[in-house]
Design a protein around this motif. Structure first.
Motif, PDB file in Angstrom:
ATOM      1  N   ALA A 141       3.267   8.364   8.166  1.00  0.00           N
ATOM      2  CA  ALA A 141       3.979   7.281   8.853  1.00  0.00           C
ATOM      3  C   ALA A 141       3.695   5.962   8.149  1.00  0.00           C
ATOM      4  O   ALA A 141       2.562   5.700   7.732  1.00  0.00           O
ATOM      5  CB  ALA A 141       3.548   7.186  10.320  1.00  0.00           C
ATOM      6  N   VAL A 142       4.753   5.133   8.009  1.00  0.00           N
ATOM      7  CA  VAL A 142       4.585   3.800   7.433  1.00  0.00           C
ATOM      8  C   VAL A 142       5.212   2.777   8.372  1.00  0.00           C
ATOM      9  O   VAL A 142       5.978   3.124   9.267  1.00  0.00           O
ATOM     10  CB  VAL A 142       5.228   3.693   6.022  1.00  0.00           C
ATOM     11  CG1 VAL A 142       4.602   4.714   5.070  1.00  0.00           C
ATOM     12  CG2 VAL A 142       6.745   3.874   6.093  1.00  0.00           C
ATOM     13  N   ASP A 143       4.889   1.520   8.149  1.00  0.00           N
ATOM     14  CA  ASP A 143       5.371   0.461   9.041  1.00  0.00           C
ATOM     15  C   ASP A 143       6.859   0.188   8.829  1.00  0.00           C
ATOM     16  O   ASP A 143       7.484   0.699   7.897  1.00  0.00           O
ATOM     17  CB  ASP A 143       4.577  -0.820   8.806  1.00  0.00           C
ATOM     18  CG  ASP A 143       4.842  -1.396   7.433  1.00  0.00           C
ATOM     19  OD1 ASP A 143       5.568  -2.397   7.335  1.00  0.00           O
ATOM     20  OD2 ASP A 143       4.336  -0.822   6.436  1.00  0.00           O
ATOM     21  N   ASP A 144       7.405  -0.654   9.694  1.00  0.00           N
ATOM     22  CA  ASP A 144       8.850  -0.893   9.685  1.00  0.00           C
ATOM     23  C   ASP A 144       9.325  -1.758   8.531  1.00  0.00           C
ATOM     24  O   ASP A 144      10.536  -1.962   8.366  1.00  0.00           O
ATOM     25  CB  ASP A 144       9.301  -1.506  11.013  1.00  0.00           C
ATOM     26  CG  ASP A 144       8.562  -2.798  11.356  1.00  0.00           C
ATOM     27  OD1 ASP A 144       7.741  -3.272  10.523  1.00  0.00           O
ATOM     28  OD2 ASP A 144       8.787  -3.339  12.457  1.00  0.00           O
TER      29      ASP A 144
ATOM     30  N   ALA B 101       0.826  -1.206   0.000  1.00  0.00           N
ATOM     31  CA  ALA B 101       0.000   0.000   0.000  1.00  0.00           C
ATOM     32  C   ALA B 101       0.860   1.256   0.000  1.00  0.00           C
ATOM     33  O   ALA B 101       0.509   2.262  -0.634  1.00  0.00           O
ATOM     34  CB  ALA B 101      -0.944  -0.007   1.200  1.00  0.00           C
ATOM     35  N   THR B 102       1.986   1.213   0.698  1.00  0.00           N
ATOM     36  CA  THR B 102       2.907   2.351   0.680  1.00  0.00           C
ATOM     37  C   THR B 102       3.352   2.640  -0.749  1.00  0.00           C
ATOM     38  O   THR B 102       3.334   3.793  -1.211  1.00  0.00           O
ATOM     39  CB  THR B 102       4.136   2.071   1.560  1.00  0.00           C
ATOM     40  OG1 THR B 102       3.718   1.932   2.924  1.00  0.00           O
ATOM     41  CG2 THR B 102       5.151   3.201   1.469  1.00  0.00           C
TER      42      THR B 102
ATOM     43  N   ASN C 146       9.951  -0.146   2.785  1.00  0.00           N
ATOM     44  CA  ASN C 146      11.278   0.385   2.437  1.00  0.00           C
ATOM     45  C   ASN C 146      11.350   0.969   1.030  1.00  0.00           C
ATOM     46  O   ASN C 146      12.429   1.247   0.520  1.00  0.00           O
ATOM     47  CB  ASN C 146      12.333  -0.711   2.585  1.00  0.00           C
ATOM     48  CG  ASN C 146      12.005  -1.956   1.773  1.00  0.00           C
ATOM     49  OD1 ASN C 146      11.048  -1.979   0.993  1.00  0.00           O
ATOM     50  ND2 ASN C 146      12.798  -3.007   1.955  1.00  0.00           N
ATOM     51  N   TYR C 147      10.176   1.141   0.399  1.00  0.00           N
ATOM     52  CA  TYR C 147      10.147   1.733  -0.937  1.00  0.00           C
ATOM     53  C   TYR C 147       8.887   2.560  -1.080  1.00  0.00           C
ATOM     54  O   TYR C 147       7.811   2.095  -0.698  1.00  0.00           O
ATOM     55  CB  TYR C 147      10.164   0.630  -2.007  1.00  0.00           C
ATOM     56  CG  TYR C 147      10.270   1.178  -3.426  1.00  0.00           C
ATOM     57  CD1 TYR C 147      11.513   1.363  -4.020  1.00  0.00           C
ATOM     58  CD2 TYR C 147       9.130   1.530  -4.145  1.00  0.00           C
ATOM     59  CE1 TYR C 147      11.618   1.885  -5.302  1.00  0.00           C
ATOM     60  CE2 TYR C 147       9.226   2.056  -5.419  1.00  0.00           C
ATOM     61  CZ  TYR C 147      10.467   2.227  -5.994  1.00  0.00           C
ATOM     62  OH  TYR C 147      10.575   2.747  -7.261  1.00  0.00           O
ATOM     63  N   PRO C 148       9.038   3.807  -1.590  1.00  0.00           N
ATOM     64  CA  PRO C 148      10.278   4.471  -1.982  1.00  0.00           C
ATOM     65  C   PRO C 148      11.132   4.841  -0.770  1.00  0.00           C
ATOM     66  O   PRO C 148      10.654   4.780   0.371  1.00  0.00           O
ATOM     67  CB  PRO C 148       9.796   5.713  -2.722  1.00  0.00           C
ATOM     68  CG  PRO C 148       8.451   5.998  -2.135  1.00  0.00           C
ATOM     69  CD  PRO C 148       7.845   4.663  -1.839  1.00  0.00           C
ATOM     70  N   ALA C 149      12.367   5.220  -1.044  1.00  0.00           N
ATOM     71  CA  ALA C 149      13.332   5.455   0.035  1.00  0.00           C
ATOM     72  C   ALA C 149      12.914   6.573   0.975  1.00  0.00           C
ATOM     73  O   ALA C 149      13.277   6.566   2.157  1.00  0.00           O
ATOM     74  CB  ALA C 149      14.709   5.757  -0.564  1.00  0.00           C
TER      75      ALA C 149
ATOM     76  N   ILE D 212      10.127  -6.959  -4.257  1.00  0.00           N
ATOM     77  CA  ILE D 212       9.238  -6.837  -5.413  1.00  0.00           C
ATOM     78  C   ILE D 212       8.442  -8.120  -5.614  1.00  0.00           C
ATOM     79  O   ILE D 212       7.256  -8.093  -5.959  1.00  0.00           O
ATOM     80  CB  ILE D 212      10.041  -6.497  -6.677  1.00  0.00           C
ATOM     81  CG1 ILE D 212      10.745  -5.141  -6.510  1.00  0.00           C
ATOM     82  CG2 ILE D 212       9.135  -6.460  -7.905  1.00  0.00           C
ATOM     83  CD1 ILE D 212      11.645  -4.762  -7.667  1.00  0.00           C
ATOM     84  N   ALA D 213       9.097  -9.263  -5.380  1.00  0.00           N
ATOM     85  CA  ALA D 213       8.452 -10.553  -5.602  1.00  0.00           C
ATOM     86  C   ALA D 213       7.442 -10.908  -4.519  1.00  0.00           C
ATOM     87  O   ALA D 213       6.713 -11.898  -4.661  1.00  0.00           O
ATOM     88  CB  ALA D 213       9.508 -11.655  -5.693  1.00  0.00           C
ATOM     89  N   SER D 214       7.374 -10.128  -3.450  1.00  0.00           N
ATOM     90  CA  SER D 214       6.436 -10.446  -2.370  1.00  0.00           C
ATOM     91  C   SER D 214       5.358  -9.379  -2.210  1.00  0.00           C
ATOM     92  O   SER D 214       4.606  -9.394  -1.240  1.00  0.00           O
ATOM     93  CB  SER D 214       7.186 -10.611  -1.044  1.00  0.00           C
ATOM     94  OG  SER D 214       7.824  -9.403  -0.665  1.00  0.00           O
TER      95      SER D 214
END
Length: 309
Positions: free
Chosen positions: A78-81, A63-64, A84-87, A285-287
């Protein structure tokens, strides 16, 4: 789906579902004219927002990626831990595995976006009068397109979301169109982890391979879907199936590569190994089932296209 440690991954995989070329690039942070003109209230399913959300908390890496791709990044606070994308996504220590309503509420969100209702977090947030939009793991590309467009509606970026989904569809159609026609289908093994869990054709990742016309060796191992589309295969099963390709979705988490695969007992004789057709994928990307599935599909198609028809 989220990247898990091997042990946690093995324990939860059966109940967890899966988890862009130009459209994977970060969208312009400036609101478009269409965004400014968006009319509220808007309704998606049972959720109605009276005004455009400006403090969005996201507990889903997919979703991020979707929100930033459609131009809603500036509204995400705020996003979860695991996002990690985008940086430049505002990563925090919020956990999507063990979501904490108090910690989430502390971010003062006017919208929370998540994929899994763990710890009954949806009910907890609803009681706190915090709007929640859930994006369950997609099982088809159409699910992904729908979630992108619904997020566009909720965030005031309907036109941009439609553009992203359309570009995804067009890019995928072009990639598939260029594939050579084969009289006999090639086979593959998609590896989720060194424990040899895989994904069948009934899963989201399996649907991407279906687009390429590949045959999944894992399908017979979960023909009754008792494993939710994610069976654990044995060394013997894989060696006997002798896939033409091995796609590794554990290259980052678990350092798996062509050399590691070749060193496994009995694997050196696999067609995939002998023909240098062990392909390392980007684990993240694959997950995930967001805009970057186009990147994933491109890697798969590039590998397959090198095999003479």
């Amino acid at each position: 789906m989220f990247r898990r440690t091997p042990r946690l991954f093995a324990a939860t995989l059966a109940v967890a579902a899966l988890a862009l070329g130009a459209c994977a690039e970060k969208a312009d942070d400036k609101p478009s004219a269409g965004t400014a003109a968006a009319a509220y209230p808007v309704t998606v399913g049972a959720l109605t927002l009276d005004k455009r959300p400006e403090k969005i908390v996201v507990l889903s890496p997919t979703a991020t990626e979707m929100l930033f791709a459609i131009g809603a990044g500036p509204q995400v606070t705020a996003v979860d831990d695991q996002s990690n994308y985008p940086a430049d996504a505002p990563k925090t220590d919020l956990s999507a595995y063990q979501p904490n309503a108090e910690a989430i509420a502390g971010k003062n969100p006017d919208l929370v976006v998540l994929s899994d209702d763990r710890n009954k977090i949806v009910d907890q947030l609803t009681k706190l009068k915090i709007p929640v939009y859930q994006t369950p793991a997609a099982t088809t590309l159409d699910d992904s397109y729908r979630q992108i467009t619904e997020l566009g509606t909720l965030t005031g970026h309907a036109d941009q979301a439609t553009d992203v989904a359309t570009r995804m569809k067009d890019d995928i159609a072009k990639l598939v169109k260029d594939l050579p026609q084969r009289t006999e289908k090639l086979t593959y093994f998609h590896e989720l982890g060194p424990e040899l869990y895989s994904a069948t054709s009934k899963t989201f990742i399996g649907s991407l391979y279906n687009q390429v016309g590949l045959t999944n060796i894992a399908d017979p191992a979960d023909a009754d879907s008792k494993n939710g589309g994610y069976p654990q295969l044995s060394q013997e099963f894989i060696v006997k199936a002798d896939p033409d390709f091995v796609f590794l979705a554990d290259s980052k988490c678990c350092q798996q590569n062509a050399d590691a695969v070749k060193a496994r007992s009995g694997w050196a004789g696999l067609t995939a190994v002998k023909n240098n057709q062990v392909i390392a994928l980007d684990d993240d990307i694959a997950s995930r089932w967001g805009p970057r599935v186009v990147d994933l599909l491109r890697v798969i198609i590039d590998a397959v296209a090198k095999v003479p028809a």
